[in-house]
Design a protein around this motif. Structure first.
Motif, PDB file in Angstrom:
ATOM      1  N   CYS A 116      49.601  69.173  12.229  1.00 37.60           N
ATOM      2  CA  CYS A 116      49.027  70.385  11.625  1.00 37.60           C
ATOM      3  C   CYS A 116      50.101  71.174  10.902  1.00 37.60           C
ATOM      4  CB  CYS A 116      48.456  71.296  12.711  1.00 37.60           C
ATOM      5  SG  CYS A 116      47.005  70.640  13.486  1.00 37.60           S
ATOM      6  N   THR A 117      49.767  71.624   9.713  1.00 37.60           N
ATOM      7  CA  THR A 117      50.658  72.556   9.027  1.00 37.60           C
ATOM      8  C   THR A 117      49.790  73.628   8.385  1.00 37.60           C
ATOM      9  OG1 THR A 117      52.481  72.775   7.460  1.00 37.60           O
ATOM     10  CG2 THR A 117      50.782  71.181   6.878  1.00 37.60           C
ATOM     11  N   GLU A 123      56.533  76.716   6.750  1.00 40.79           N
ATOM     12  CA  GLU A 123      56.766  75.408   7.363  1.00 40.79           C
ATOM     13  C   GLU A 123      57.077  74.437   6.222  1.00 40.79           C
ATOM     14  OE1 GLU A 123      53.529  76.114  10.955  1.00 40.79           O
ATOM     15  OE2 GLU A 123      52.877  75.071   9.157  1.00 40.79           O
ATOM     16  N   ASP A 152      46.295  73.541   6.540  1.00 38.86           N
ATOM     17  CA  ASP A 152      45.515  74.773   6.493  1.00 38.86           C
ATOM     18  C   ASP A 152      45.988  75.690   5.374  1.00 38.86           C
ATOM     19  OD1 ASP A 152      43.485  74.433   8.230  1.00 38.86           O
ATOM     20  OD2 ASP A 152      44.309  75.638   9.865  1.00 38.86           O
ATOM     21  N   LYS A 288      44.458  76.980  14.594  1.00 40.65           N
ATOM     22  CA  LYS A 288      44.854  75.587  14.851  1.00 40.65           C
ATOM     23  C   LYS A 288      43.717  74.806  15.531  1.00 40.65           C
ATOM     24  CE  LYS A 288      48.205  72.784  17.308  1.00 40.65           C
ATOM     25  NZ  LYS A 288      49.167  72.769  18.407  1.00 40.65           N
ATOM     26  N   ASP A 312      52.775  69.407  16.115  1.00 38.89           N
ATOM     27  CA  ASP A 312      52.932  70.531  15.193  1.00 38.89           C
ATOM     28  C   ASP A 312      53.856  70.109  14.060  1.00 38.89           C
ATOM     29  OD1 ASP A 312      51.420  72.029  16.855  1.00 38.89           O
ATOM     30  OD2 ASP A 312      53.059  73.226  17.679  1.00 38.89           O
ATOM     31  N   SER A 313      53.841  70.891  12.990  1.00 42.48           N
ATOM     32  CA  SER A 313      54.661  70.531  11.833  1.00 42.48           C
ATOM     33  C   SER A 313      56.155  70.654  12.134  1.00 42.48           C
ATOM     34  CB  SER A 313      54.307  71.427  10.661  1.00 42.48           C
ATOM     35  OG  SER A 313      54.537  72.763  11.061  1.00 42.48           O
ATOM     36  N   GLN A 346      58.278  70.082  25.779  1.00 40.11           N
ATOM     37  CA  GLN A 346      58.780  70.574  24.495  1.00 40.11           C
ATOM     38  C   GLN A 346      60.281  70.764  24.659  1.00 40.11           C
ATOM     39  OE1 GLN A 346      56.951  73.818  22.473  1.00 40.11           O
ATOM     40  NE2 GLN A 346      54.872  73.102  22.784  1.00 40.11           N
ATOM     41  N   GLY A 382      50.214  71.788  23.696  1.00 38.39           N
ATOM     42  CA  GLY A 382      49.837  71.823  22.276  1.00 38.39           C
ATOM     43  C   GLY A 382      50.426  70.771  21.370  1.00 38.39           C
ATOM     44  N   ILE A 454      45.877  80.706  22.460  1.00 35.97           N
ATOM     45  CA  ILE A 454      46.557  79.503  22.955  1.00 35.97           C
ATOM     46  C   ILE A 454      45.489  78.481  23.365  1.00 35.97           C
ATOM     47  CG2 ILE A 454      48.829  80.416  23.584  1.00 35.97           C
ATOM     48  CD1 ILE A 454      47.693  80.948  26.328  1.00 35.97           C
ATOM     49  N   GLU A 455      44.990  77.820  22.326  1.00 32.35           N
ATOM     50  CA  GLU A 455      43.894  76.869  22.505  1.00 32.35           C
ATOM     51  C   GLU A 455      44.279  75.712  23.408  1.00 32.35           C
ATOM     52  OE1 GLU A 455      45.999  76.928  19.885  1.00 32.35           O
ATOM     53  OE2 GLU A 455      46.713  74.930  20.390  1.00 32.35           O
ATOM     54  N   ASP A 456      45.582  75.373  23.452  1.00 33.96           N
ATOM     55  CA  ASP A 456      46.031  74.240  24.269  1.00 33.96           C
ATOM     56  C   ASP A 456      45.794  74.510  25.752  1.00 33.96           C
ATOM     57  OD1 ASP A 456      47.846  76.282  24.011  1.00 33.96           O
ATOM     58  OD2 ASP A 456      49.597  75.018  23.699  1.00 33.96           O
ATOM     59  N   GLN A 494      56.130  85.351  18.631  1.00 33.20           N
ATOM     60  CA  GLN A 494      55.569  84.208  19.357  1.00 33.20           C
ATOM     61  C   GLN A 494      55.168  84.618  20.781  1.00 33.20           C
ATOM     62  OE1 GLN A 494      58.051  80.945  20.880  1.00 33.20           O
ATOM     63  NE2 GLN A 494      56.870  79.594  19.573  1.00 33.20           N
ATOM     64  N   ARG A 497      52.041  86.573  20.845  1.00 26.33           N
ATOM     65  CA  ARG A 497      50.857  85.724  20.637  1.00 26.33           C
ATOM     66  C   ARG A 497      50.515  84.963  21.915  1.00 26.33           C
ATOM     67  NH1 ARG A 497      52.499  82.957  16.254  1.00 26.33           N
ATOM     68  NH2 ARG A 497      52.971  81.110  17.436  1.00 26.33           N
ATOM     69  N   TRP A 498      51.521  84.402  22.574  1.00 25.42           N
ATOM     70  CA  TRP A 498      51.256  83.681  23.817  1.00 25.42           C
ATOM     71  C   TRP A 498      50.713  84.640  24.882  1.00 25.42           C
ATOM     72  CZ3 TRP A 498      56.309  80.234  24.502  1.00 25.42           C
ATOM     73  CH2 TRP A 498      56.313  79.245  23.515  1.00 25.42           C
TER      74      TRP A 498
HETATM   75  O1  LIG Z   1      45.586  78.524  11.200  1.00 29.58           O
HETATM   76  C1  LIG Z   1      46.455  77.789  11.648  1.00 29.58           C
HETATM   77  C2  LIG Z   1      47.559  78.262  12.414  1.00 29.58           C
HETATM   78  C3  LIG Z   1      48.501  77.365  12.880  1.00 29.58           C
HETATM   79  N1  LIG Z   1      48.380  76.038  12.629  1.00 29.58           N
HETATM   80  C4  LIG Z   1      49.399  75.084  13.130  1.00 29.58           C
HETATM   81  O2  LIG Z   1      49.549  75.211  14.523  1.00 29.58           O
HETATM   82  C5  LIG Z   1      50.842  74.799  14.914  1.00 29.58           C
HETATM   83  C6  LIG Z   1      51.423  75.774  15.955  1.00 29.58           C
HETATM   84  O3  LIG Z   1      51.607  77.011  15.377  1.00 29.58           O
HETATM   85  P1  LIG Z   1      52.993  77.820  15.518  1.00 29.58           P
HETATM   86  O4  LIG Z   1      52.912  79.004  14.642  1.00 29.58           O
HETATM   87  O5  LIG Z   1      54.141  76.885  15.361  1.00 29.58           O
HETATM   88  O6  LIG Z   1      52.864  78.330  17.012  1.00 29.58           O
HETATM   89  P2  LIG Z   1      53.850  78.167  18.263  1.00 29.58           P
HETATM   90  O7  LIG Z   1      53.718  79.397  19.077  1.00 29.58           O
HETATM   91  O8  LIG Z   1      55.213  77.755  17.852  1.00 29.58           O
HETATM   92  O9  LIG Z   1      53.152  76.946  18.985  1.00 29.58           O
HETATM   93  C7  LIG Z   1      53.051  76.763  20.368  1.00 29.58           C
HETATM   94  O10 LIG Z   1      51.937  77.455  20.893  1.00 29.58           O
HETATM   95  C8  LIG Z   1      50.688  77.112  20.299  1.00 29.58           C
HETATM   96  C9  LIG Z   1      49.605  77.946  20.990  1.00 29.58           C
HETATM   97  O11 LIG Z   1      49.626  77.742  22.354  1.00 29.58           O
HETATM   98  C10 LIG Z   1      50.418  75.606  20.465  1.00 29.58           C
HETATM   99  O12 LIG Z   1      49.249  75.275  19.773  1.00 29.58           O
HETATM  100  C11 LIG Z   1      51.581  74.847  19.877  1.00 29.58           C
HETATM  101  O13 LIG Z   1      51.389  73.466  20.014  1.00 29.58           O
HETATM  102  C12 LIG Z   1      52.854  75.270  20.579  1.00 29.58           C
HETATM  103  O14 LIG Z   1      53.975  74.574  20.061  1.00 29.58           O
HETATM  104  C13 LIG Z   1      51.683  74.711  13.629  1.00 29.58           C
HETATM  105  O15 LIG Z   1      51.933  73.355  13.339  1.00 29.58           O
HETATM  106  C14 LIG Z   1      50.779  75.351  12.569  1.00 29.58           C
HETATM  107  O16 LIG Z   1      50.950  74.745  11.327  1.00 29.58           O
HETATM  108  C15 LIG Z   1      47.289  75.563  11.908  1.00 29.58           C
HETATM  109  O17 LIG Z   1      47.175  74.361  11.672  1.00 29.58           O
HETATM  110  N2  LIG Z   1      46.356  76.445  11.450  1.00 29.58           N
END
Ligand SMILES: O=c1ccn([C@@H]2O[C@H](COP(=O)(O)OP(=O)(O)O[C@H]3O[C@H](CO)[C@@H](O)[C@H](O)[C@H]3O)[C@@H](O)[C@H]2O)c(=O)[nH]1
Ligand SMILES: [Mn+2]
Length: 577
Positions: A116-117, A123, A152, A288, A312-313, A346, A382, A454-456, A494, A497-498
């Protein structure tokens, strides 16, 4: 080949084993002792509160006591639920060398990789393309491997980087195979190798040229005409209309590489497919999780592989045998029927020794999951996670009703992708109104779950409640590495958000403290509660940061004198009082 058909339960050599960490037994002895101390502390708090209340209550005495009770209650809850991780931590080991004895490579299950990007400026597409190259070069039959990139950002800059990556892959994949390269991520490989033989120098020059072009288009914000040299590129770019924006565009799908393409050694190449799902202003896209669900549906129309790797990207694969490693679980007949996913830790690049902001997340990414593994399995983090496609469609016992028959996770597509994918179906399931019109409750009952940032975490929590089990795989050579925020501001964004994501679940109808413990039992429900309670730890930290200082300034005594406390405890315990 569906995974269920691969190995018969009969003569299976061992594929994996585990042992329970020995200190778990010490932890079990220590927990009641610690619990007694916590109980004594609460006895003291309540006793003090009652004393203040009975002797003409004053705010200066009662408020600090109430704040201390609140702080210690949250700490106690976090401690108590944390015991889940200490009850039965496991260390696992896989016998990768036995995989081919169980199943010849021709019978390996097919695998779809989702990357996903979301924004080419945050990114960099060259980094995402590197991530894709690191998995395209997996030591796995190429005709069973498909990499899907979800963009996206709906950006021409991103698809351009992948067009370049596809050209480079035809040289890179045979080069890695011939030379037994372990770091199949070009940037990492060329960053650490001296490139003194002509073959390596040639391939390095190709990579540098690809990188320069991919970075140049981001710099100028568009793909210049002189970079569009082939007919298929013109056709792909024509899918963007002048009105297309990040938030408003139709579904764009482009096959950039497919099984009937050959690499420079004549071997078939894996599939590489670019997808920008349809977006319309005002229609929620669910971030995501929405992108992953669109990938689930679109990939079902093209390959429908029974295994799915989620990345993730900003994440890369660092060990080419990783897919074979996870087959040690997915081919194990004792584990396979209820196995939803195999999660890898991770591990972040570029952290210094001091790790000032605690980015390494030792508890969540290293210690805790071994504990979860000894229960029903770790929570999903995730990225770097291999799913069984089936786990997105109901419980292990019962397949959820599906309104598009092609989406059935058990449908096997034997034919490699050699022609145009079914665009009418893809436009339908990749469309932004599809979920609202579907009766399948996407994001509620099937697919990645909506309702938390945090969908994961939310998705894996519901999968565990549906009866799925999961595995934590932590090999000596890291299987993946990723980026982590490196400035205080980006880290705070970050963490916020978490934190909000956990609170969304804690205050929802799926509160793990109630629903989790009721459905999964105290230990597994406790483990999920421990994650969700983490943002609440800010309350006791704030209280303990300010209350003692304020109390001291106002001459209020809030802590018992040590001697008095010991005396009082001894009297109580020995019933002399
Ligand atoms: O509308 C969106 C928003 C984000 N992403 C992708 O989601 C991934 C994670 O987003 P990021 O901004 O890097 O969030 P992090 O907080 O770094 O990610 C951690 O936390 C997220 C939420 O728990 C998990 O989904 C991730 O796998 C985990 O690495 C990236 O590859 C984004 O490109 C999308 O595809 N669409
Ligand atoms: Mn990230």
């Amino acid at each position: 080949m569906a995974i269920n058909n691969v190995a018969s339960a009969a003569a299976v050599p061992p594929l994996n084993t585990y042992r329970v960490v020995r200190r778990a037994y010490f932890n079990r002895l220590f927990a009641p002792i610690y619990f007694s101390a916590v109980a004594a502390l609460f006895y003291h708090h309540i006793h003090t509160l009652l004393r203040h209340l009975s002797s003409g209550p004053s705010a200066a005495a009662v408020v600090p006591t109430l704040l201390l009770i609140l702080a210690d209650f949250i700490f106690a809850l976090i401690w108590l639920t944390n015991q889940s991780f200490r009850y039965r931590p496991l260390i696992r080991r896989e016998f990768v060398e036995n995989v081919e004895k169980v199943s010849p490579p021709a019978d390996f299950p097919a695998m779809d990789v989702f990357i996903c990007t979301a924004d080419p400026f945050k990114e960099p597409p060259i980094a995402t393309a590197n991530a894709a190259l690191s998995v395209l070069a997996y030591d796995y039959p190429p005709e069973k491997l498909s990499v899907y990139v979800s963009d996206d950002g709906g950006s021409q800059l991103t698809i351009f980087a992948f067009m370049e990556a596809a050209k480079f892959a035809a040289h890179w994949l045979p080069f890695c195979r011939r030379n037994g390269v372990l770091d199949r991520h070009p940037e990492m490989f060329f960053g650490s190798c001296r490139a003194d033989d002509p073959e390596t120098q040639k391939i390095k020059a190709m990579y540098e040229s690809m990188k320069t072009r991919a970075e140049r288009v981001v710099e100028i914000g568009k793909v210049p005409q002189e970079y569009i040299t082939e007919e298929f590129q013109r056709e792909a770019f024509s899918k963007w209309t002048p009105d297309s924006t990040k938030h408003d565009h139709p579904t764009i799908l482009q096959v950039l590489m497919q099984n009937n393409d050959k690499d420079t050694s004549g071997a078939p190449l894996p599939n590489l497919i670019y997808l920008a799902r349809e977006k319309k202003k005002g229609v929620p896209h669910q971030f995501k999780a929405g992108a992953q669900n669109a990938l689930l549906r679109v990939s079902a129309m093209i390959t429908n592989s029974p295994l799915i790797l989620m990345m993730d990207s900003d994440y890369i694969s660092t060990d080419p045998i990783t897919v074979r490693r996870i087959l040690c679980y997915f081919l194990d007949p004792a584990i396979r029927p209820t196995l939803a996913y195999v999660q890898f830790p991770q591990i972040y690049m570029g952290l210094n020794k001091q790790d000032l902001y605690g980015n390494e997340c030792k508890k969540w990414m290293h210690a805790g999951p071994h504990g979860g593994d000894g229960l029903d399995g770790p929570s999903c983090v995730g990225t770097g996670v291999f799913f069984a496609r089936r786990c997105f469609y109901g419980s292990p016992r019962e397949l959820s009703p599906i309104d598009v028959p092609e989406m059935n996770p058990d449908r096997v597509i034997e034919k490699p992708l050699t022609s145009q994918p079914p665009m009418d179906l893809i436009n339908k399931v990749g469309g932004c109104h599809f979920e609202a019109q579907s009766k399948c409750q996407w994001g509620q009952k099937i697919g990645f779950r909506y309702g938390s940032l945090i969908e994961d975490y939310l998705t894996s929590f519901q999968m565990h409640m549906d009866g799925w089990k999961t595995v934590w795989c932590n090999p000596e050579r890291p299987a993946f590495k990723g980026e982590t925020p490196c400035t205080l501001v980006s880290l705070l964004v970050q963490i916020k958000r978490w934190g909000l994501g956990f609170l969304e679940v804690l205050y929802s109808k799926y509160c793990p403290l109630f629903v989790g413990i009721k459905n999964l039992g105290f230990l597994m429900g406790g483990a999920y509660s421990n994650w969700a309670l983490w943002p609440l730890s800010s309350v006791p930290f704030t209280i303990y940061a300010f209350l003692p200082a304020l109390a001291l300034l106002h001459g209020v005594s809030i802590f018992p004198k040590v001697q008095k406390l010991i005396h009082s405890l001894l009297y109580r315990v020995m019933s002399i009082d």
